[in-house]
Design a protein around this motif. Structure first.
Motif, PDB file in Angstrom:
ATOM      1  N   UNK A   1       0.980  -1.510  -0.258  1.00 36.31           N
ATOM      2  CA  UNK A   1       0.084  -0.370  -0.136  1.00 36.31           C
ATOM      3  C   UNK A   1       0.647   1.163  -0.484  1.00 36.31           C
ATOM      4  N   UNK A   2       2.053   1.297   0.269  1.00 33.55           N
ATOM      5  CA  UNK A   2       2.697   2.178   0.956  1.00 33.55           C
ATOM      6  C   UNK A   2       3.440   2.313  -0.510  1.00 33.55           C
ATOM      7  N   UNK A   3       3.640   1.360  -1.146  1.00 38.54           N
ATOM      8  CA  UNK A   3       4.619   1.847  -1.917  1.00 38.54           C
ATOM      9  C   UNK A   3       3.468   2.028  -3.159  1.00 38.54           C
ATOM     10  N   UNK A   4       2.969   1.821  -3.798  1.00 37.50           N
ATOM     11  CA  UNK A   4       1.554   2.524  -4.775  1.00 37.50           C
ATOM     12  C   UNK A   4       1.222   3.997  -4.068  1.00 37.50           C
ATOM     13  N   UNK A   5       1.331   4.105  -2.227  1.00 37.12           N
ATOM     14  CA  UNK A   5       0.949   5.555  -2.801  1.00 37.12           C
ATOM     15  C   UNK A   5       1.979   6.639  -3.462  1.00 37.12           C
ATOM     16  N   UNK A   6       3.109   5.861  -2.837  1.00 43.54           N
ATOM     17  CA  UNK A   6       3.920   6.823  -2.848  1.00 43.54           C
ATOM     18  C   UNK A   6       4.819   7.005  -4.432  1.00 43.54           C
TER      19      UNK A   6
ATOM     20  N   UNK B   1      -2.019  38.404  -5.357  1.00 39.49           N
ATOM     21  CA  UNK B   1      -1.755  38.380  -4.412  1.00 39.49           C
ATOM     22  C   UNK B   1      -0.554  36.613  -4.602  1.00 39.49           C
ATOM     23  N   UNK B   2       0.382  36.879  -3.078  1.00 37.56           N
ATOM     24  CA  UNK B   2       1.346  35.689  -3.262  1.00 37.56           C
ATOM     25  C   UNK B   2       1.136  35.437  -2.179  1.00 37.56           C
ATOM     26  N   UNK B   3       0.942  33.915  -2.274  1.00 37.60           N
ATOM     27  CA  UNK B   3       0.393  32.938  -1.272  1.00 37.60           C
ATOM     28  C   UNK B   3       1.874  31.892  -1.565  1.00 37.60           C
ATOM     29  N   UNK B   4       1.774  31.292  -0.616  1.00 33.81           N
ATOM     30  CA  UNK B   4       2.660  29.978  -0.136  1.00 33.81           C
ATOM     31  C   UNK B   4       1.427  28.651   0.089  1.00 33.81           C
ATOM     32  N   UNK B   5       1.896  27.536  -0.468  1.00 36.34           N
ATOM     33  CA  UNK B   5       0.193  26.455  -0.177  1.00 36.34           C
ATOM     34  C   UNK B   5       1.326  25.380   0.128  1.00 36.34           C
ATOM     35  N   UNK B   6       1.946  25.080   1.629  1.00 38.09           N
ATOM     36  CA  UNK B   6       2.531  23.866   2.456  1.00 38.09           C
ATOM     37  C   UNK B   6       1.968  22.810   2.593  1.00 38.09           C
ATOM     38  N   UNK B   7       3.060  21.988   2.107  1.00 37.84           N
ATOM     39  CA  UNK B   7       1.473  20.898   1.804  1.00 37.84           C
ATOM     40  C   UNK B   7       2.582  20.041   2.841  1.00 37.84           C
ATOM     41  N   UNK B   8       1.819  19.355   3.319  1.00 42.47           N
ATOM     42  CA  UNK B   8       2.428  17.751   3.568  1.00 42.47           C
ATOM     43  C   UNK B   8       1.367  16.808   3.507  1.00 42.47           C
ATOM     44  N   UNK B   9       2.341  15.405   2.559  1.00 38.99           N
ATOM     45  CA  UNK B   9       1.455  14.196   2.561  1.00 38.99           C
ATOM     46  C   UNK B   9       1.891  13.075   3.729  1.00 38.99           C
ATOM     47  N   UNK B  10       1.001  12.699   3.758  1.00 45.38           N
ATOM     48  CA  UNK B  10       1.168  11.691   4.423  1.00 45.38           C
ATOM     49  C   UNK B  10       1.310  10.844   4.410  1.00 45.38           C
ATOM     50  N   UNK B  11       2.164   9.491   4.607  1.00 45.25           N
ATOM     51  CA  UNK B  11       2.647   8.240   3.671  1.00 45.25           C
ATOM     52  C   UNK B  11       1.826   7.624   3.096  1.00 45.25           C
ATOM     53  N   UNK B  12       0.673   7.278   3.296  1.00 48.10           N
ATOM     54  CA  UNK B  12      -0.706   7.249   2.271  1.00 48.10           C
ATOM     55  C   UNK B  12      -2.098   7.940   1.710  1.00 48.10           C
ATOM     56  N   UNK B  13      -0.849   9.211   2.025  1.00 42.73           N
ATOM     57  CA  UNK B  13      -1.919   9.724   0.483  1.00 42.73           C
ATOM     58  C   UNK B  13      -1.117   9.074  -1.523  1.00 42.73           C
ATOM     59  N   UNK B  14      -2.151   9.064  -1.608  1.00 44.89           N
ATOM     60  CA  UNK B  14      -3.825   9.383  -1.804  1.00 44.89           C
ATOM     61  C   UNK B  14      -4.717   8.902  -1.004  1.00 44.89           C
TER      62      UNK B  14
END
Length: 280
Positions: free
Chosen positions: A11-16, A73-86
């Motif tokens: 599952x992790x391999x597929x998500x990553x 506008x200047x936007x900072x889109x801060x993204x953290x992806x869990x190991x099981x994203x998506x």
């Protein structure tokens, strides 16, 4: 490796794999050096190494910022992806110095609702960017409102604040600096938030309370100079679900911290914080 562990690793391999593909797509869309900034420059290599040779321990979460210019506008889109994203939802937080705190909070609240409503276990970062492009004017237009409208806006934000609560789990490469540790505790207590700060390497912070207050704390703390600090997990509640009565700093070994988390009923959260696979 047991059969159950092997299935979870698959599952992790597929998500990553999907995460790397989506990241490459975003890089092609935003090719300039400063458009996308990785929190840890070694994270992509770590993920690729895991994909080449899967183990029971997953690499650190993919954490990066996309610098966007939308509607002046200047936007900072801060993204953290869990190991099981998506399979799991991404953690996204927008920062913009051209918006006031109420506007920024409302923007993040609405974006979070959009993701929760539309996330179907598929990659969705481009969808989130598209939503920003289509809706940012709604939040920016209110920057020139009259005093009465400002009062109405603040009242609306207070209503959001009153009915939404969160618990944020923050992971830092280390928390040693005395000034930072004092500020983490001081700011949390000023905002009447509860939780703890585990100093050392790594550093872990749990902060819980009103949505607006937690993200105000996070905005201030993250703006300090860190080697790495990310939200690893966020929990949303419609009513207070406090596990702590105050906010304090703790100092424990990893073994004792594991026992501490287990006693509080956070064993699974402990595994998620450190990328450990629970093969139960």
């Amino acid at each position: 490796m047991s059969a159950s562990t092997g299935n979870v690793t698959d599952d992790f391999v597929g998500c990553l794999t999907q995460q790397l593909s989506e990241f490459e797509l975003l890089k092609s869309m935003y090719p300039n050096n400063n458009d996308i900034v990785l929190t840890d420059n070694k994270s992509l290599d770590a993920i690729q190494n895991f994909l080449d040779n899967p183990t029971e321990y997953t690499p650190s979460h993919l954490d990066f910022t996309i610098n966007l210019f939308i509607k002046e506008l200047k936007l900072e889109m801060c993204i953290n992806l869990p190991s099981l994203y998506p399979e799991e939802e991404p953690d996204i937080f927008i920062r913009c110095n051209q918006l006031n705190r109420h506007q920024e909070t409302k923007l993040n609240y609405e974006l979070s609702n959009f993701i929760k409503t539309n996330h179907l276990g598929e990659v969705c970062l481009y969808d989130a960017i598209s939503w920003l492009q289509e809706n940012i004017e709604i939040f920016y237009a209110s920057s020139g409102v009259t005093e009465q409208n400002t009062v109405n806006e603040e009242t609306a934000d207070d209503n959001i604040k009153d009915r939404n609560y969160v618990r944020l789990w923050i992971y830092s490469h280390h928390i040693y600096n005395k000034k930072k540790r004092e500020e983490i505790v001081k700011k949390a207590r000023e905002l009447k938030l509860t939780g703890f700060c585990l100093s050392g390497k790594p550093g872990i912070v749990c902060i819980e309370g009103h949505n607006c207050d937690c993200y105000e704390w996070w905005k201030d703390i993250k703006s300090m100079n860190w080697k790495k600090i990310v939200i690893r997990k966020s929990e949303d509640f419609s009513a207070p679900q406090n596990k702590f009565v105050n906010f304090e700093e703790i100092q424990l070994s990893m073994t004792d911290f594991s026992k501490y988390m287990d006693k509080l009923g956070f064993s699974q959260t402990f595994n998620e914080l450190f990328g450990l696979i629970n093969d139960k």
